[in-house]
Design an enzyme around this catalytic site. Structure first.
Site, short mmCIF file in Angstrom:
data_model
loop_
_atom_site.label_atom_id
_atom_site.label_comp_id
_atom_site.label_asym_id
_atom_site.label_seq_id
_atom_site.Cartn_x
_atom_site.Cartn_y
_atom_site.Cartn_z
N SER A 1 0.84 -1.21 0.00
CA SER A 1 0.00 0.00 0.00
C SER A 1 0.86 1.26 0.00
O SER A 1 0.56 2.24 -0.69
CB SER A 1 -0.88 0.04 1.26
OG SER A 1 -1.91 -0.87 1.18
N ASP B 1 -7.07 -7.63 4.96
CA ASP B 1 -6.18 -8.35 4.03
C ASP B 1 -5.56 -9.59 4.67
O ASP B 1 -4.92 -10.39 3.97
CB ASP B 1 -5.07 -7.42 3.53
CG ASP B 1 -5.59 -6.37 2.55
OD1 ASP B 1 -6.76 -6.47 2.12
OD2 ASP B 1 -4.84 -5.43 2.22
N ARG C 1 -12.86 -14.04 -1.54
CA ARG C 1 -12.01 -14.78 -0.60
C ARG C 1 -12.81 -15.66 0.35
O ARG C 1 -12.28 -16.64 0.89
CB ARG C 1 -11.11 -13.81 0.17
CG ARG C 1 -10.02 -13.27 -0.72
CD ARG C 1 -8.97 -12.45 0.01
NE ARG C 1 -7.89 -12.13 -0.92
CZ ARG C 1 -7.15 -11.03 -0.90
NH1 ARG C 1 -7.34 -10.12 0.04
NH2 ARG C 1 -6.20 -10.84 -1.79
N ARG D 1 -3.01 -14.08 -2.00
CA ARG D 1 -3.15 -14.35 -0.56
C ARG D 1 -3.74 -15.74 -0.30
O ARG D 1 -3.54 -16.30 0.77
CB ARG D 1 -3.96 -13.24 0.11
CG ARG D 1 -3.29 -11.85 -0.03
CD ARG D 1 -3.74 -10.87 1.01
NE ARG D 1 -3.53 -9.49 0.60
CZ ARG D 1 -2.36 -8.83 0.67
NH1 ARG D 1 -1.30 -9.42 1.16
NH2 ARG D 1 -2.28 -7.57 0.26
C1 S3P Z 1 -5.62 -0.68 0.21
C2 S3P Z 1 -6.80 -0.56 0.89
C3 S3P Z 1 -7.65 -1.70 1.24
C4 S3P Z 1 -6.90 -3.02 1.12
C5 S3P Z 1 -6.13 -3.11 -0.16
C6 S3P Z 1 -5.11 -1.99 -0.25
C7 S3P Z 1 -4.86 0.54 -0.06
O1 S3P Z 1 -8.79 -1.71 0.43
O2 S3P Z 1 -7.76 -4.11 1.28
O3 S3P Z 1 -5.46 -4.35 -0.24
O4 S3P Z 1 -3.68 0.45 -0.43
O5 S3P Z 1 -5.42 1.64 0.10
P1 S3P Z 1 -9.97 -0.62 0.63
O6 S3P Z 1 -9.65 0.58 -0.15
O7 S3P Z 1 -11.16 -1.30 0.08
O8 S3P Z 1 -10.02 -0.28 2.06
#
Ligand code: S3P
Length: 437
Positions: free
Chosen positions: A23, A319, A350, A391
């Site tokens: 992220s 996640d 998932r 994952r």
């Molecule tokens: C992420 C936010 C999450 C996460 C994804 C990465 C990000 O999703 O599940 O793997 O980098 O901002 P959401 O935006 O739906 O919260």
């Protein structure tokens, strides 16, 4: 990439470095691309998802220089160059949703495409606020990739997102930089806060208001410019979680991940492992990239206890749900994860992918509309259907650390999206990992 067969080796032990946080790497690349001057990024995630963000930055005119040890991005001070074709986001939802925010306010039109899995993921959540800001944006069935964006002048909005998604908030904040006036985006519940931690490192002033339920409102002024900076990316706790959960589930195991991000918006799985009876300790706490970082050690007790994950913890481990099954199958009793319907719109559904593969390895499992119920039981090796989801592969490979027969996979190539060294790391810690052609 060929494939791998995983089975029980020695008791898991040792230290490892997780790849750079995915992220945070996406944000470093994309914020660097729209900043003025040079952004240096160290220890970036080397998986394919972040490479898609970097390639997109280059396609939009950012200058990227990399050698063995460093990566530097020359940014364009918000005025990107028109790409010479559709921008391919691969498997990466973060790339597509964040780029849409950058592209909405440009003086050119653009389109964003993805692979089969990304082409099934919801985009209406970002289309709605971008349209309110004045962007033209269209999609297949008005909600699925590919996206076509008609860039143009934007106006700031006050927007309450129906989903507590960090990607939505980031998309809106990026669009807000080129919009006229102020933009305020409200998240109705907790979500990761890497954007709010990183934008100030690029010199942006944000106003943040937090709510009792964990939600927040973030306000930024249109015309805010970003200045290039230097960033060292912390290790990715989501990538490490499979190995830490495997350690928690193996009596006598002791595994340390060095320099991992312990941001409280991401660390829910560590709290769950602890509640189930594993020992979790933090050493050398420090701050990198505006994020808390530490060396985290997990020790496996004789037996884990079943635990129902409180729904308010779910955003902090969304996640890590695939990694959670490693501990849930090792616990005495039945564990539940509920309030997690977002799992149905990740790289795969998932809930389905976990339930089917858990049944294949012999774990009693019940699929719930918004989660899973898993009862601890001895698990056996099986052929895992990965649903092309990194994952899912990593969860069942790490589960293979305690099966006598091998865990095999229909396709492990998705692991390259986030953690290319995963199988080597698993072997280093003690699993019996056999590479097959
Ligand atoms: C992420 C936010 C999450 C996460 C994804 C990465 C990000 O999703 O599940 O793997 O980098 O901002 P959401 O935006 O739906 O919260």
């Amino acid at each position: 990439m060929g494939s791998y067969r995983i089975r029980q080796g020695r008791t898991l032990a040792g230290d490892f470095a997780a790849p750079g946080d995915k992220s945070i790497t996406h944000r470093a690349y994309l914020f660097g691309a729209i900043a003025s001057g040079v952004t240096a990024v160290l220890d970036a995630n080397d998986g394919e998802d972040c490479e898609h963000s970097l390639a997109a930055a280059e396609m939009l005119g950012a200058l990227v220089q990399r050698d063995e040890t460093s990566l530097r991005i020359g940014g364009r001070d918000l005025r990107m160059r028109a790409p010479d074709g559709p921008i391919e986001c691969g498997n990466s939802g973060t790339t597509m949703r964040l780029l849409a925010g950058i592209l909405a306010g440009q003086e050119f039109d653009s389109s964003l495409t993805g692979d089969e899995s990304l082409s099934r993921r919801p985009m209406a959540r970002i289309m709605a606020p971008l349209r309110l800001m004045g962007a033209g944006i269209s999609a297949r069935e008005d909600r699925l990739p590919p996206l076509s964006i008609t860039g143009g002048p934007l106006t700031g909005i006050a927007y309450e997102s129906p989903v507590a998604s960090a990607q939505v908030a980031t998309c809106v904040l990026l669009a807000a930089l080129t919009a006229a006036g102020e933009t305020r985006v409200v998240l109705p519940g907790p979500a990761r806060d890497h954007t709010e931690r990183m934008l100030p490192l690029f010199g942006a002033a944000l106003q943040i208001q937090t709510f009792a339920n964990g939600g927040r409102a973030v306000t930024v002024q249109g015309g805010t410019r970003l200045r290039g900076t230097s960033l060292r990316i912390p290790g990715d706790l989501s990538a490490a979680s499979f190995l830490l959960a495997a350690a928690a589930s193996a009596p006598g195991a002791e595994v340390t991940v060095m320099g991992v991000n312990t941001n409280p918006t991401r660390s829910g799985l560590l709290d769950v492992l602890q509640a189930m009876g594993a020992q979790v300790s933090h050493a050398r706490p420090r701050v990198e990239c505006g994020e808390p970082v530490a060396d985290v050690t997990v020790r496996g007790p004789e037996k884990l206890r079943a635990f129902d994950v409180p729904t308010e913890w779910v955003p902090r481990l969304i996640d890590e749900a695939p990694a959670w099954i490693i501990a849930a199958t090792a616990a005495e009793g039945t564990s539940r994860l509920t309030g997690a319907s977002e799992l149905r719109v990740k790289e795969s559904d998932r809930i389905v992918a976990l339930a089917r593969n858990l049944a294949a390895v012999g774990a009693p499992v019940r699929e719930l509309p918004d989660g899973l119920e898993v009862t601890g039981a001895p698990v056996r090796g099986a052929h895992i259907e990965a649903h092309r989801d990194h994952r899912i592969v990593m969860a069942f490979a790490a589960l293979g650390c305690r099966t006598r027969e091998a865990m095999t996979f229909d396709d492990v190539s998705s692991v390259a999206t986030s953690f290319p060294a995963f199988f080597d790391t698993l072997a280093l810690l003690g699993a019996d990992v056999e590479e097959v052609a």
